[in-house]
Design a protein around this motif. Structure first.
Motif, PDB file in Angstrom:
ATOM      1  N   HIS A  45      11.332   1.562  20.266  1.00 27.57           N
ATOM      2  CA  HIS A  45      10.519   1.374  19.060  1.00 27.57           C
ATOM      3  C   HIS A  45      11.374   1.023  17.842  1.00 27.57           C
ATOM      4  CE1 HIS A  45       6.534   1.916  20.591  1.00 27.57           C
ATOM      5  NE2 HIS A  45       6.889   2.999  21.236  1.00 27.57           N
ATOM      6  N   LYS A  48      11.304   3.110  14.768  1.00 26.22           N
ATOM      7  CA  LYS A  48      10.000   3.626  14.355  1.00 26.22           C
ATOM      8  C   LYS A  48       9.658   4.864  15.182  1.00 26.22           C
ATOM      9  CE  LYS A  48       8.203  -0.882  13.026  1.00 26.22           C
ATOM     10  NZ  LYS A  48       7.275  -1.938  13.427  1.00 26.22           N
ATOM     11  N   THR A  50       7.146   7.092  17.646  1.00 23.01           N
ATOM     12  CA  THR A  50       6.233   6.829  18.755  1.00 23.01           C
ATOM     13  C   THR A  50       4.998   7.714  18.646  1.00 23.01           C
ATOM     14  OG1 THR A  50       8.107   6.302  20.154  1.00 23.01           O
ATOM     15  CG2 THR A  50       6.049   6.833  21.275  1.00 23.01           C
ATOM     16  N   VAL A  51       3.834   7.126  18.844  1.00 26.01           N
ATOM     17  CA  VAL A  51       2.565   7.857  18.827  1.00 26.01           C
ATOM     18  C   VAL A  51       1.968   7.704  20.219  1.00 26.01           C
ATOM     19  CG1 VAL A  51       0.308   8.033  17.708  1.00 26.01           C
ATOM     20  CG2 VAL A  51       2.290   7.256  16.401  1.00 26.01           C
ATOM     21  N   LEU A  85      -5.128   5.681  18.569  1.00 23.10           N
ATOM     22  CA  LEU A  85      -3.902   5.274  17.869  1.00 23.10           C
ATOM     23  C   LEU A  85      -4.240   4.780  16.460  1.00 23.10           C
ATOM     24  CD1 LEU A  85      -1.915   3.380  20.657  1.00 23.10           C
ATOM     25  CD2 LEU A  85      -1.590   5.729  19.852  1.00 23.10           C
ATOM     26  N   ALA A  90      -1.458   4.054  13.599  1.00 21.12           N
ATOM     27  CA  ALA A  90      -0.363   3.530  14.413  1.00 21.12           C
ATOM     28  C   ALA A  90      -0.736   2.156  14.954  1.00 21.12           C
ATOM     29  CB  ALA A  90      -0.081   4.480  15.570  1.00 21.12           C
ATOM     30  N   THR A  91       0.271   1.370  15.289  1.00 22.70           N
ATOM     31  CA  THR A  91       0.061   0.062  15.909  1.00 22.70           C
ATOM     32  C   THR A  91       0.248   0.210  17.414  1.00 22.70           C
ATOM     33  OG1 THR A  91       0.968  -0.989  13.950  1.00 22.70           O
ATOM     34  CG2 THR A  91       0.877  -2.339  15.954  1.00 22.70           C
ATOM     35  N   GLY A 148       1.907   3.850  20.785  1.00 17.88           N
ATOM     36  CA  GLY A 148       1.972   2.997  19.602  1.00 17.88           C
ATOM     37  C   GLY A 148       3.138   3.390  18.734  1.00 17.88           C
ATOM     38  N   GLU A 149       3.246   2.709  17.603  1.00 13.14           N
ATOM     39  CA  GLU A 149       4.375   3.002  16.724  1.00 13.14           C
ATOM     40  C   GLU A 149       3.920   3.063  15.266  1.00 13.14           C
ATOM     41  OE1 GLU A 149       6.846  -0.345  17.820  1.00 13.14           O
ATOM     42  OE2 GLU A 149       6.001  -1.591  16.231  1.00 13.14           O
ATOM     43  N   VAL A 150       4.652   3.843  14.493  1.00 11.65           N
ATOM     44  CA  VAL A 150       4.441   3.881  13.034  1.00 11.65           C
ATOM     45  C   VAL A 150       5.806   3.914  12.361  1.00 11.65           C
ATOM     46  CG1 VAL A 150       2.221   5.080  12.847  1.00 11.65           C
ATOM     47  CG2 VAL A 150       4.312   6.423  13.071  1.00 11.65           C
ATOM     48  N   PHE A 155       2.390   8.196   9.799  1.00 12.29           N
ATOM     49  CA  PHE A 155       1.171   8.495  10.564  1.00 12.29           C
ATOM     50  C   PHE A 155       0.240   9.357   9.710  1.00 12.29           C
ATOM     51  CE2 PHE A 155       4.511  11.482  11.614  1.00 12.29           C
ATOM     52  CZ  PHE A 155       3.906  12.713  11.422  1.00 12.29           C
TER      53      PHE A 155
END
Ligand code: ADP
Ligand code: MG
Length: 344
Positions: A45, A48, A50-51, A85, A90-91, A148-150, A155
Motif C-alpha cells: 500500500h 498508506k 490498509t482497511v 470500505l 477508504a479506496t 482498501g487503503e487510506v 479513515f
C-alpha cells in the motif's frame, strides 16, 4: 437461470475449477504484487494504511436463488463489501472470494457468478487476488474479503459525531426492502400458481436496488474533492434507524431526524403504497440500501448541499436527548433498532 450446457464441477476438480474461474483474471493495481496462484497474495500500500472487511453470504439466509440471478449475486457480494470500505472513506483495491458449492451447481452456473464478481471488480477497479473453494453439502456459501487503503489516519469511524453536527445520507432509502417484498410476493404467487408470469415491470427501481446495489465510491470522491471530513460515517445495510443508533452509541450522542427529510424514490413510494406499507418505515427499518450515512460540521453545509445525491436529514444532540424521529405531524418518536436481523 443456467445456460443450456451443463459441465459438472467434478469434471474439472477443485484445482481445475479454480484455474477455470480465474483464467482471465488480470490485476489493475500497482500495489497487487502477487495475486491468485500462490499460497497467499502480496499487497503493497506504499505507505498508506490498509482497511479490511469481510462478509459471509449464505443461501436461504442472505439470498434466495429463486429470484436472485447468479450474476447479480456475484456483483452484490462484491459491492456490499466495497460499501463497507466506502464507509471508512477508504479506496477499495483488492478482494478475495471464497465459495462453498454443492454439485447442484454446474461450472456454467459458477461462470455466471464470477461474471458478476468480475463486473464489479472492473467497475470499481479492484483486483481479485485469491480465495478458497470448498464443497458444501447443501446451500451456496460466498465469503468476500475486501481490502482498501487510506492516507495515514484519514479513515472515518462511527465514533466522531459531535453535538450540532449535521446528519447526511446519500441516495434514497427503503427501495431495497420494498424490492425484496415485491419479489417475495411474486415468489408466493408463482409457488401457488406456476402458470402466472411475474408482473414486475412497474417496479424496476426498487428491485434493482435490491439486486444490484452500488457502493458509493462517488460520494467518497466528492467528500475528498471538497475537503469535507465527516466526523463519523457508516453504510446503511440494516436500515437508517439501526445505523443512526450505532453512530449515537459509538459517538456518545443523541440525534433528531426529520421524517419528511428522509429521501425516498418516487418508485419506492409507489411500491410501498401498493404493498400497504409506510415508505418511511421501510426507509427507517428496511435494510440493504448500501447508502452512506455520515455527520459533518455545520461549516460544511454549503459545500455538501451542492451534491444532489446528498440530503441533510437531521442533527446531532447531546446523549441525554437520545435518538428521535421528528414527524411532520408534530409528535416525536424514539428511534428503535428494528434493523434486519439475520437470526429472526
Ligand atoms: P491452498 O491450498 O493454499 O488454500 P488453493 O488451492 O485453495 O490453495 O488456492 C490456490 C490459489 O487459488 C490461491 O491463490 C487462492 O487464493 C486462489 N483461489 C482459490 N479459490 C479461489 C476462488 N474461488 N476464487 C478466486 N481465487 C481462488
Ligand atoms: Mg484453499
Amino acid at each position: 437461470m443456467e445456460s443450456q450446457q451443463r459441465t459438472e464441477i467434478a469434471s474439472l476438480g477443485e484445482f481445475g475449477l479454480i484455474d477455470h474461474l480465474t483464467r482471465n483474471n488480470e490485476t489493475l493495481n500497482a500495489g497487487t504484487l502477487l495475486s491468485v496462484g500462490d499460497d497467499a497474495a502480496v499487497i503493497d500500500h506504499f505507505g498508506k494504511q490498509t482497511v479490511i472487511t469481510t462478509d459471509l453470504l449464505l443461501e436461504g439466509i442472505h439470498f434466495d436463488l429463486a429470484y436472485t440471478p447468479l450474476k447479480h449475486l456475484g456483483y452484490k457480494a462484491v459491492a456490499v463489501n466495497l460499501s463497507d470500505l466506502c464507509a471508512m472513506m477508504a479506496t477499495p483495491t483488492q478482494i478475495t472470494i471464497s465459495i462453498g458449492i454443492s454439485n447442484r451447481f454446474s461450472v456454467e452456473a459458477l461462470d455466471e457468478l464470477y461474471e458478476g464478481i468480475y463486473a464489479a471488480c472492473h467497475r470499481y477497479e479492484v483486483d481479485l487476488v485469491g480465495g478458497d473453494t470448498s464443497t458444501s453439502l447443501k446451500g451456496l456459501v460466498i465469503s468476500v474479503t475486501a481490502i482498501g487503503e487510506v492516507l495515514t489516519d484519514q479513515f472515518i469511524t462511527r465514533s466522531g459525531a459531535k453535538e450540532h453536527d449535521l446528519i447526511c445520507v446519500s441516495g434514497d432509502l427503503g427501495g431495497a426492502f420494498l424490492g425484496l417484498q415485491l419479489l417475495e410476493r411474486e415468489k408466493r404467487i408463482f409457488e401457488e400458481n406456476p402458470g402466472v408470469q411475474p408482473e414486475l415491470s412497474q417496479h424496476v427501481y426498487p428491485i434493482g436496488r435490491l439486486l444490484k446495489p452500488e457502493p458509493r465510491t462517488d460520494i467518497v470522491a466528492f467528500l475528498q474533492e471538497q475537503k469535507i471530513v465527516p466526523s463519523s460515517m457508516i453504510d446503511i445495510s440494516d436500515g437508517l434507524s439501526s445505523e443512526l443508533l450505532h453512530i449515537c452509541k459509538k459517538s456518545g450522542v443523541g440525534c433528531v431526524v426529520y421524517d419528511d427529510k428522509i429521501p425516498i424514490h418516487p418508485e419506492s413510494k409507489a411500491a410501498a403504497d401498493e404493498l400497504n406499507l409506510s415508505a418511511i418505515t421501510c426507509a427507517l427499518s428496511g435494510g440493504e440500501d448500501y447508502e452512506l450515512l455520515f455527520t459533518i460540521g455545520q461549516a460544511d453545509y454549503e459545500k455538501v448541499i451542492t451534491n444532489p445525491a446528498i440530503t441533510v436529514i437531521g442533527y446531532i444532540t447531546p446523549a441525554e436527548q437520545r435518538a428521535l424521529l421528528q414527524t411532520k405531524a408534530g409528535p416525536t418518536h424514539p428511534l428503535t433498532a428494528q434493523g434486519w436481523n439475520a437470526f429472526q
